[in-house]
Design a protein around this motif. Structure first.
Motif, PDB file in Angstrom:
ATOM      1  N   GLY A 121       0.804  -1.023  -0.122  1.00 15.85           N
ATOM      2  CA  GLY A 121      -0.288   0.084  -0.345  1.00 15.85           C
ATOM      3  C   GLY A 121       0.183   0.898   0.344  1.00 15.85           C
ATOM      4  N   SER A 122       0.906   2.203   1.119  1.00 11.82           N
ATOM      5  CA  SER A 122       1.383   3.245   0.809  1.00 11.82           C
ATOM      6  C   SER A 122       2.299   3.044   2.050  1.00 11.82           C
ATOM      7  CB  SER A 122       0.744   4.226   1.589  1.00 11.82           C
ATOM      8  OG  SER A 122       0.455   4.277   2.728  1.00 11.82           O
ATOM      9  N   HIS A 123       2.595   1.804   3.024  1.00 18.42           N
ATOM     10  CA  HIS A 123       3.442   2.239   3.845  1.00 18.42           C
ATOM     11  C   HIS A 123       4.628   1.457   2.730  1.00 18.42           C
ATOM     12  CE1 HIS A 123       0.271   2.689   7.064  1.00 18.42           C
ATOM     13  NE2 HIS A 123       0.199   1.627   6.025  1.00 18.42           N
ATOM     14  N   VAL A 124       6.377   1.699   3.305  1.00 17.60           N
ATOM     15  CA  VAL A 124       7.419   0.703   2.995  1.00 17.60           C
ATOM     16  C   VAL A 124       7.970  -0.150   4.385  1.00 17.60           C
ATOM     17  CG1 VAL A 124       9.600   1.924   3.005  1.00 17.60           C
ATOM     18  CG2 VAL A 124       8.026   3.642   1.859  1.00 17.60           C
ATOM     19  N   LEU A 125       7.691  -1.619   3.571  1.00 14.06           N
ATOM     20  CA  LEU A 125       7.926  -2.095   4.117  1.00 14.06           C
ATOM     21  C   LEU A 125       9.564  -2.923   4.400  1.00 14.06           C
ATOM     22  CD1 LEU A 125       5.794  -4.953   2.973  1.00 14.06           C
ATOM     23  CD2 LEU A 125       5.083  -3.305   5.339  1.00 14.06           C
ATOM     24  N   GLY A 126      10.896  -2.355   3.456  1.00 13.90           N
ATOM     25  CA  GLY A 126      11.849  -2.198   3.834  1.00 13.90           C
ATOM     26  C   GLY A 126      12.301  -1.766   2.346  1.00 13.90           C
ATOM     27  N   GLU A 127      13.266  -1.978   1.889  1.00 13.75           N
ATOM     28  CA  GLU A 127      14.800  -1.258   1.200  1.00 13.75           C
ATOM     29  C   GLU A 127      15.704  -2.042   1.510  1.00 13.75           C
ATOM     30  OE1 GLU A 127      14.084   2.818   0.743  1.00 13.75           O
ATOM     31  OE2 GLU A 127      15.723   3.607   1.839  1.00 13.75           O
ATOM     32  N   ASN A 128      16.846  -1.724   0.072  1.00 15.47           N
ATOM     33  CA  ASN A 128      18.249  -2.413   0.004  1.00 15.47           C
ATOM     34  C   ASN A 128      18.683  -1.071  -1.034  1.00 15.47           C
ATOM     35  OD1 ASN A 128      21.189  -2.767   0.399  1.00 15.47           O
ATOM     36  ND2 ASN A 128      20.890  -5.080   1.351  1.00 15.47           N
ATOM     37  N   GLN A 129      19.923  -1.361  -1.619  1.00 16.39           N
ATOM     38  CA  GLN A 129      20.685  -0.858  -2.617  1.00 16.39           C
ATOM     39  C   GLN A 129      21.682  -1.624  -3.747  1.00 16.39           C
ATOM     40  OE1 GLN A 129      21.672   3.015  -1.309  1.00 16.39           O
ATOM     41  NE2 GLN A 129      23.623   2.353  -0.749  1.00 16.39           N
ATOM     42  N   THR A 130      22.044  -1.465  -4.449  1.00 20.51           N
ATOM     43  CA  THR A 130      22.674  -2.746  -5.348  1.00 20.51           C
ATOM     44  C   THR A 130      23.709  -1.361  -6.123  1.00 20.51           C
ATOM     45  OG1 THR A 130      22.096  -4.036  -5.328  1.00 20.51           O
ATOM     46  CG2 THR A 130      24.090  -3.600  -6.562  1.00 20.51           C
ATOM     47  N   ARG A 131      25.271  -1.289  -6.104  1.00 23.42           N
ATOM     48  CA  ARG A 131      26.197  -0.726  -6.510  1.00 23.42           C
ATOM     49  C   ARG A 131      26.224  -1.610  -7.509  1.00 23.42           C
ATOM     50  NH1 ARG A 131      27.160   4.848  -7.956  1.00 23.42           N
ATOM     51  NH2 ARG A 131      28.986   5.003  -9.424  1.00 23.42           N
ATOM     52  N   LEU A 132      26.173  -0.603  -8.567  1.00 24.17           N
ATOM     53  CA  LEU A 132      25.980  -0.953 -10.196  1.00 24.17           C
ATOM     54  C   LEU A 132      27.344  -0.780 -11.363  1.00 24.17           C
ATOM     55  CD1 LEU A 132      25.647  -2.972 -12.839  1.00 24.17           C
ATOM     56  CD2 LEU A 132      23.975  -0.817 -13.855  1.00 24.17           C
ATOM     57  N   HIS A 133      28.276  -1.780 -10.783  1.00 24.06           N
ATOM     58  CA  HIS A 133      29.834  -1.397 -12.204  1.00 24.06           C
ATOM     59  C   HIS A 133      29.584  -1.528 -13.852  1.00 24.06           C
ATOM     60  CE1 HIS A 133      32.193  -0.970  -8.180  1.00 24.06           C
ATOM     61  NE2 HIS A 133      31.281  -0.377  -8.221  1.00 24.06           N
ATOM     62  N   VAL A 134      29.809  -0.750 -14.414  1.00 22.40           N
ATOM     63  CA  VAL A 134      30.106  -1.024 -15.825  1.00 22.40           C
ATOM     64  C   VAL A 134      31.213  -0.350 -16.230  1.00 22.40           C
ATOM     65  CG1 VAL A 134      29.145  -0.093 -18.610  1.00 22.40           C
ATOM     66  CG2 VAL A 134      27.442   0.161 -15.591  1.00 22.40           C
ATOM     67  N   TYR A 135      32.012  -1.920 -17.605  1.00 23.33           N
ATOM     68  CA  TYR A 135      33.443  -2.230 -17.297  1.00 23.33           C
ATOM     69  C   TYR A 135      33.447  -2.191 -18.926  1.00 23.33           C
ATOM     70  CZ  TYR A 135      32.955  -6.925 -17.660  1.00 23.33           C
ATOM     71  OH  TYR A 135      32.122  -7.995 -18.218  1.00 23.33           O
TER      72      TYR A 135
END
Length: 572
Positions: A121-135
């Protein structure tokens, strides 16, 4: 259990392992790799895994990317449906059954942090992040050597080569190597400035120039550059081809030699004096010869000053002497020189002495002595005028001489230590005397009024002349050491009766021989006998033919009875 499965597929890491970052919100853990690596142009896959209780209502995922410190919405995912796609990524996003986000045709601008946010709904249950490296793997480095070369005497650090590598991300770095060993910057000795350029497509071009002082030994050195970059957490290297540069250095040593070897040079040879210097470029060469007055005479007009070769044609003993090659380096005006002794081997003054020197007669003996001058040990050979060897040593003894043994004798003088070095001297051994007639055409059977050839052959020295006692056509010629005369005459009654006289003479005397002519006419008595013999032969032949004919007709029996009848008739 929505989104409770871990995404499947290949995840590329730039670290040593997959790092999972977890965030808790209302008991929900969101798991994502800390870093994902992808090659430009490929597809990057970012997993977002979480676990929700079975009694929870449906959840959805919001994806963001970080632009500096601002969060920009990328898309929204409900189930496996992709909603609200970002304009900059339109057509490049997709989601799998495990709800992993895939970004196709990755560019270097996609190298940023991506956030996965799980909401209900409008509630944030959780989050995380990833760093994308391009070569982007850089292109193989290209190296170009300095075609102008480098001098060991240069006051400035000379350029060796240039290296460039294009289309890489992130930016790589370049190193330089000589003979396989890495070079490092060194004050006033080695410099290697580099330039990094970011192209319009976001890829990098890196270039570098190597400056280094060189030595004589670097004329054989090989240089190359290497491009270093990181891929999947590993350090990688791409190398250029090896190049060599021209190194300029002054000469330190000079070598002067005679070709062919001076020990084998003989009169008449063509000789080269070859001067070589170990500098680059070659210096200017000059040649000199020391005269009898100890003054050096310039021979540079006989040679090309850049070739270092002095050509001497058809040398003789006067060509012997001390020669000098002198080099001049035009950079530092330094001079070097080298001397060599040229020895031209020779044989001269060949002479033959004959004892006794007075005129020789048939039956005499003679001694020939041969002498010559040379700095070498000599051998002697004697040969007749046909080239046959008739003796060795510097003396030759000939005994019991005759006209036939008169000939030209040559003394051949040789130097065994120098192949091909030889001289010859010819002497005439002439046996003098009055003519000796060796053959005549006598007796000669002829018929009256026919033409015949009369022959007379003689030998003598000095050369004699031949005269005939009768008139005719004479032809005179030499055969070996003999003089021969053919006289063509018509046989007359007087010639048959008197014959002909051959007279051979020279200043030392005269010889004569008589040629007897005999008539070929057959005597009468002999003719009668011959006719009788021929008639007898013909009678026997005729009787034989008659008997053979009668036998064939049966008139003459050949059995035993027949023989008896014949015998009986004979007795009656």
């Amino acid at each position: 259990m929505a989104g409770g499965r871990r995404a499947a597929g290949l995840v590329v890491h730039w670290g040593c392992c997959l790092l999972l970052c977890c965030a808790a919100a209302r008991g929900l853990e969101v798991s994502m790799p800390a870093v994902v690596e992808a090659e430009a142009g490929s597809t990057a896959r970012i997993e977002c895994s979480f676990y929700t209780p079975e009694n929870s209502s449906s959840t959805s995922i919001n994806w963001f990317y970080m632009d500096r410190n601002n969060r920009v919405r990328l898309c929204r995912i409900e189930g496996t449906r992709l909603l609200e796609e970002n304009v900059d990524y339109k057509g490049r996003l997709s989601v799998g059954e495990d709800q992993a986000l895939s970004i196709s045709r990755v560019t270097v601008q996609d190298a940023r942090t991506f956030v996965c946010q799980v909401v209900e709904g409008s509630h944030v249950l959780g989050e995380n992040q990833t760093r994308l490296h391009v070569y982007k793997v850089p292109e193989a480095p290209e190296i170009v050597a300095n075609t102008g070369g480098a001098s060991v005497q240069s006051s400035e650090i000379p350029e060796i080569a240039r290296c460039v590598s294009r289309n890489s991300f992130p930016a790589p770095n370049i190193t330089w190597h000589k003979n396989g060993e890495q070079l490092h910057p060194e004050d006033n000795m080695v410099k290697m400035p580099s330039t990094l350029t970011r192209e319009s497509n976001g890829l990098y071009t890196v270039s570098s120039i190597l400056f280094a002082h060189v030595t004589r030994e670097d004329r054989h050195s090989l240089y190359h550059c290497s491009v270093h970059y990181r891929l999947r957490g590993q350090r990688r290297t791409a190398e250029s081809r090896r190049v060599n540069i021209t190194v300029f250095y002054p000469a330190e040593h000079v070598k002067l030699q005679v070709l062919p070897s001076s020990a084998l040079v003989k009169e008449g040879d063509d000789v080269k004096l070859v001067c070589e210097a170990d500098g680059n470029p070659a210096p200017v060469f000059s040649f000199f010869k020391r005269g009898l007055d100890d003054v050096w005479h310039d021979l540079s007009s006989l040679t090309d000053t850049s070739s270092g070769v002095l050509n001497l044609h058809d040398v003789n003993k006067n060509s012997s002497g001390l020669y000098r090659c002198q080099t001049l380096d035009l950079d530092d005006m330094r001079q070097l020189e080298k001397d060599v002794e040229l020895v031209v081997n020779y044989i001269e003054g060949v002479r033959v002495k004959m004892e006794p020197s007075s005129p020789l007669r048939e039956g005499d003996s003679v001694r020939l002595s041969c002498n010559a001058h040379s700095p070498l040990s000599l051998d002697y050979q004697w040969r007749d005028e046909k080239g046959r060897m008739i003796g060795n040593g510097n003396q030759l003894f000939l005994s019991n001489l005759t006209f036939e043994t008169s000939s030209n004798v040559s003394c051949k003088v040789m130097a065994p230590s120098v192949p091909g070095l030889e001289q010859s001297k010819r002497v005439a051994v002439a046996v003098e005397g009055k003519p000796r007639i060796v053959s005549i055409s006598s007796p000669l059977y002829v018929r009256q009024d026919e033409e015949v050839n009369l022959t007379c052959k003689a030998i003598a020295f000095p050369r004699p002349s031949v005269h005939w006692s009768v008139n005719g056509t004479a032809h005179e010629y030499m055969e070996d050491q003999h003089i021969a005369s053919n006289l063509t005459v018509r046989v007359s009654h007087d010639l048959l009766r008197a014959g002909a006289m051959c007279r051979v003479s020279n200043v030392l005397g005269v010889s004569e021989e008589h040629i007897q002519l005999l008539d070929q006419k057959i005597p009468e008595s002999k003719g009668v006998i011959i006719v009788a013999i021929i008639v007898s032969i013909l009678v026997v032949a005729v009787l034989g033919s008659i008997i053979y004919f009668l036998h064939k007709k049966g008139k003459i029996p050949c059995g035993r009875t027949g023989k008896q009848d014949i015998a009986r008739n004979t007795s009656i």
